[in-house]
Write an enzyme that holds these catalytic residues in place. Structure first.
Site: not given
Length: 186
Positions: A21, A15-18
């Site tokens: 990324q 997972r990444v936040s945006s």
């Protein structure tokens, strides 16, 4: 015919936040760790809402499986969410491993370290919120913070209202909710 499920499967979660990324490093690390299935998403971990891939994975995991992440912060940013996820995994008999941290819930030391990391992740999240609030307060003080741009054109609403259109007609015309029309006219 007897059905059998391979036990001790490793499932990865990246997972990444945006959206801008990149997940490549996490995906490569999870593959190298022996994960047979890897779910991935680009969404904030500050809440469990909207994390459909994680929800799917948590539902799918079975006793004896292992959920693997690169770091605990990929799984949760709040202590409560982390505790909820870990509790669910424990109930299902699923282990949790973090490749880049000494977390492995199949060991006592791994469980203890997980608890410490959860506290620090929550602390980091709280500090980030405080810094953002301080920055906004400073910008307001300097007159540089104007807030979010209006999502509705109040002028257009008033023009249509002056033409005799009702709230429902205005909402349809501008493709907005009636409550937005009422708020703008109040």
């Amino acid at each position: 015919m007897e059905q059998c499920k391979e036990t001790n499967m490793k499932y990865g979660y990246a997972r990444v936040s945006s959206t801008f990324q990149d997940l490549t490093i996490q995906l490569e690390a999870l593959e190298k760790a022996g994960c047979t299935i890897i779910r991935q998403e680009k969404v904030s971990a500050s809440s469990m809402r909207g994390r459909d891939e994680l929800a799917t994975l948590l539902e799918f995991l079975r006793e004896g499986d292992t959920l693997v992440v690169t770091r605990i912060c990929r799984l949760a940013r709040s202590l409560k969410d982390l505790q909820d996820i870990v509790h669910l995994l424990q109930e299902k008999g699923v282990n949790l491993q973090a490749i880049e941290q000494p977390v492995d819930t199949s060991t006592s030391a791994g469980k203890a370290f997980l608890s410490m990391l959860g506290v620090f992740a929550q602390f980091e999240n709280d500090l980030r919120r405080e810094r953002i609030a301080e920055g906004i307060a400073k910008a307001k003080q300097l007159g540089k913070y104007t807030g979010r741009k209006a999502s509705v054109d109040i002028g257009a609403i008033k023009v249509l209202a002056n033409k005799g259109l009702g709230a429902s007609a205005i909402a349809r015309e501008l493709n907005i909710g009636r409550s937005s029309v009422y708020r703008s006219l109040a």
